[in-house]
Write an enzyme that holds these catalytic residues in place. Structure first.
Site, short mmCIF file in Angstrom:
data_model
loop_
_atom_site.label_atom_id
_atom_site.label_comp_id
_atom_site.label_asym_id
_atom_site.label_seq_id
_atom_site.Cartn_x
_atom_site.Cartn_y
_atom_site.Cartn_z
N ASP A 1 0.86 -1.18 0.00
CA ASP A 1 0.00 0.00 0.00
C ASP A 1 0.90 1.25 0.00
O ASP A 1 2.07 1.18 0.41
CB ASP A 1 -0.89 -0.04 1.25
CG ASP A 1 -1.69 1.23 1.43
OD1 ASP A 1 -2.38 1.64 0.48
OD2 ASP A 1 -1.62 1.84 2.52
N ASP B 1 -0.16 5.04 0.91
CA ASP B 1 -0.36 6.03 1.97
C ASP B 1 -0.32 5.40 3.35
O ASP B 1 -1.00 4.40 3.61
CB ASP B 1 -1.68 6.76 1.76
CG ASP B 1 -1.66 7.60 0.48
OD1 ASP B 1 -1.00 8.64 0.47
OD2 ASP B 1 -2.29 7.17 -0.50
N THR C 1 -2.94 0.23 -4.19
CA THR C 1 -3.42 1.48 -3.59
C THR C 1 -4.84 1.82 -4.00
O THR C 1 -5.32 1.36 -5.04
CB THR C 1 -2.46 2.64 -4.00
OG1 THR C 1 -2.94 3.87 -3.46
CG2 THR C 1 -2.39 2.77 -5.51
N GLY C 2 -5.47 2.66 -3.21
CA GLY C 2 -6.77 3.19 -3.59
C GLY C 2 -6.64 4.38 -4.52
O GLY C 2 -7.61 4.82 -5.12
N LYS D 1 -8.35 -5.14 -3.45
CA LYS D 1 -6.92 -5.43 -3.54
C LYS D 1 -6.68 -6.94 -3.49
O LYS D 1 -5.69 -7.44 -4.05
CB LYS D 1 -6.17 -4.73 -2.41
CG LYS D 1 -6.17 -3.21 -2.52
CD LYS D 1 -5.32 -2.57 -1.43
CE LYS D 1 -5.36 -1.04 -1.50
NZ LYS D 1 -4.50 -0.40 -0.50
N ASP E 1 -2.10 -0.76 5.96
CA ASP E 1 -2.39 -0.12 7.24
C ASP E 1 -3.88 0.08 7.51
O ASP E 1 -4.27 0.30 8.65
CB ASP E 1 -1.71 1.25 7.31
CG ASP E 1 -2.38 2.26 6.40
OD1 ASP E 1 -3.07 3.16 6.92
OD2 ASP E 1 -2.26 2.14 5.18
N ASN F 1 -9.13 -1.16 3.96
CA ASN F 1 -9.19 -1.49 2.53
C ASN F 1 -8.05 -2.41 2.10
O ASN F 1 -8.03 -2.89 0.97
CB ASN F 1 -9.18 -0.21 1.68
CG ASN F 1 -7.89 0.58 1.80
OD1 ASN F 1 -7.36 0.76 2.90
ND2 ASN F 1 -7.37 1.06 0.70
#
Length: 267
Positions: free
Chosen positions: A9, A11, A43-44, A192, A215, A218
């Site tokens: 991930d 962020d 990532t989103g 994901k 973290d 999601n």
């Protein structure tokens, strides 16, 4: 176990609170690649935002974006995996947000659109380094294919909204939070976990040979399918509970620690 693929991930995981990949973590990424490990991002963020960071970190493989709704090559930008939000769900969501006066935004062709400019949009765009476009007749945007729609509001209120939307939109969509104040709506296979499963198969690896690091909630689908699911030291408690391993925080080179422990120094 010899791990062959690492999905990270961005962020609050790969980057620290200053939005930087530290030199120590960058070195660890390069060493993992030199060991023959596929290192990718999950990532989103939109592809446009994620690919900038991926190129800075010298990655050259497909990356997972929009929570898993889009997997795209960095080298030739070929789309390998793509899932759009069902049109009926998009329209229902638009009507719901209009009635509740909720801020709704979406991505079309990797461009961010919103109905009006407000502080929520400005803060989001600044956070992700994303340019945005305003379309007052927002239904025109809603009727186009999108990998993700996003509502921004207070965390507790979004928890209530999520319950209502799961009932309204049904099982064809995936609803998750990337941050406490971001509620995101994708296709049911836009996770994901689905994207990591696809990517492992794409490279001919077993999921048991994959490491997933994150973290937030999601990230839970990819931590659950990966052979080694890692939660950052700064991860939410729920993610730590299901993780196989908890590393240091994003401000303490937690990703570096994982690479050194399970790839570079693995017996």
């Amino acid at each position: 176990m010899t791990y062959k693929l690492i999905a990270i991930d961005i962020d609050d995981t790969l980057i620290n609170d200053n939005k930087e990949v530290t030199p120590a973590t960058q070195t660890a990424l390069e060493q993992a690649v030199a060991h023959g490990v596929v290192v990718t991002l999950a990532t989103g963020r939109a592809y446009a935002s994620a690919q900038t960071l991926a190129r800075q970190t010298k990655l050259n493989v497909p990356i997972i974006t929009y929570q898993g709704a889009l997997v795209k090559n960095l080298l030739d930008e070929k789309v390998l995996y793509e899932r759009y939000v069902p049109q009926e769900a998009s329209r229902k969501l638009f009507d719901y947000c209009l009635e509740k006066n909720l801020h709704l935004q979406t991505y079309i062709d990797d461009k961010l659109y919103a109905r009006e400019e407000n502080q929520k949009l400005l803060d989001y765009a600044k956070l992700n380094g994303t340019q945005y476009y305003i379309e007052s007749d927002f239904i025109k945007v809603i009727e186009q294919p999108t990998p993700k729609l996003l509502i921004i509001d207070e965390p507790d209120y979004l928890d209530q909204v999520a319950v209502e939307l799961r009932e309204l939109l049904g099982s064809e969509v995936h609803i998750t939070k990337s941050k406490p104040y971001f509620l995101e709506i994708m296709h049911k296979e836009g996770t994901k976990g689905h994207a990591l499963t696809f990517l492992a198969d794409h490279f001919g690896h077993e999921l048991s040979e994959c490491i997933a690091i994150g973290d937030s909630w999601n990230d839970h689908e990819m931590l659950e399918v990966a052979g080694l699911g890692v939660a950052m030291g700064n991860a939410i408690p729920a993610l730590k509970e299901l993780a196989d391993y908890i590393t240091a925080s994003n401000n303490e080179d937690g990703v570096k620690e994982v690479i050194e422990k399970f790839v570079l120094n693995a017996e």
